[in-house]
Design a protein around this motif. Structure first.
Motif, PDB file in Angstrom:
ATOM      1  N   THR A 122       0.841  -1.456   0.254  1.00  0.00           N
ATOM      2  CA  THR A 122       0.278   0.074  -0.425  1.00  0.00           C
ATOM      3  C   THR A 122       0.709   1.486  -0.102  1.00  0.00           C
TER       4      THR A 122
ATOM      5  N   CYS B  74      -0.540   3.999   0.846  1.00  0.00           N
ATOM      6  CA  CYS B  74      -1.604   4.893   1.900  1.00  0.00           C
ATOM      7  C   CYS B  74      -1.804   5.955   1.759  1.00  0.00           C
TER       8      CYS B  74
ATOM      9  N   CYS C   2      -3.692   3.556   4.209  1.00  0.00           N
ATOM     10  CA  CYS C   2      -3.252   2.485   3.829  1.00  0.00           C
ATOM     11  C   CYS C   2      -4.299   1.209   4.530  1.00  0.00           C
TER      12      CYS C   2
ATOM     13  N   GLY D 267      -7.945  -0.642  -1.000  1.00  0.00           N
ATOM     14  CA  GLY D 267      -7.346  -1.942  -1.502  1.00  0.00           C
ATOM     15  C   GLY D 267      -8.241  -2.478  -2.326  1.00  0.00           C
TER      16      GLY D 267
END
Length: 245
Positions: free
Chosen positions: A13, A15, A41, A44
């Motif tokens: 990630t 973030c 974070c 996704g």
């Protein structure tokens, strides 16, 4: 691939990340404080199984915080990082076939410096002069190519340390990017131990990234060092100060 039966699994990630060509203050709300940083974070693309059809779908969502149990914090030389972000931006302009931009700013040291100083520098100079955090610092850094991106770098790592220490306290391992080059096996073993995983296959060869410190003058490097000493929190400065020795 065999499914692990113990330990922790890595995901990647940024973030929330940062835009490269915007005003330093005009960032995504995802990266303004540790609360929104932690939330970003966990955002996704995930594989989700439909309980009715048994079909697997890829969805964009936030992972439940209880599933984020450990953090691997990667730190790269800030000078390499800033230039690498220019290369990433260059590739996006190539995908968009922005021929005039590509001709004006080639993917070279001169292209990087011209874009940072003549495009971004002129575009945001007036706003940066009024940006409160730059009070007393702007005259020092104003001629450093893409100086605002160094501020973004500092802010990102400050928030990463704050998030894993206070907002969502979890065990964290710090890995410097160059460790993969200087001592690959030791770094790999430390990571596997942290993740409580066994090495079951030979790892792929690590391709060392290029370094770009020569894109900056000694005076510019010294100015960025002072910038870090002013804006970096204790942890960020501790883990990055060797880049300025």
């Amino acid at each position: 691939m065999r499914e692990p039966t113990k330990g922790y699994l890595l995901t990647k990630t940024h973030c929330g990340g940062y835009c490269f060509d915007c005003f330093v203050e005009g960032e995504s709300a995802d990266t303004q404080n540790s609360t929104t940083f932690v939330k970003a974070c966990g955002r996704g693309r995930y594989v989700s199984k439909n309980s009715t059809s048994n079909q697997f779908n890829i969805v964009t969502a936030h992972s439940p915080m209880e599933k984020i149990a450990r953090a691997v914090h990667i730190i790269r030389d800030p000078f390499d990082n800033v230039v690498a972000r220019f290369h990433h931006f260059y590739k996006s302009m190539r995908r968009e076939r922005s021929e005039m931009w590509l001709a004006k700013y080639p993917n070279t040291r001169d292209g990087f410096r011209d874009y940072c100083n003549n495009d971004l520098g002129e575009k945001w100079r007036e706003k940066e002069q009024k940006f409160k955090p730059f009070n007393g610092t702007f005259d020092l850094i104003k001629d450093v190519p893409c100086h605002s991106d160094f501020f973004r770098y500092i802010q990102w790592h400050n928030l990463a340390f704050e998030s894993t220490s206070n907002e969502h306290p979890i065990p964290t391992i710090i890995i410097h990017y160059e460790n993969y080059t200087d001592n690959f096996n030791k770094t790999k073993d430390a990571l596997l131990k942290f993740l409580e995983q066994d090495e079951v296959n030979e790892p792929p060869a690590f391709t060392t990234g290029k370094t770009y410190r020569n894109y900056f003058t000694e005076e510019e490097i010294a100015a960025v060092s002072q910038m870090f000493s002013k804006f970096a929190n204790r942890e960020t400065w501790y883990y990055t100060k060797h880049y300025f020795n």
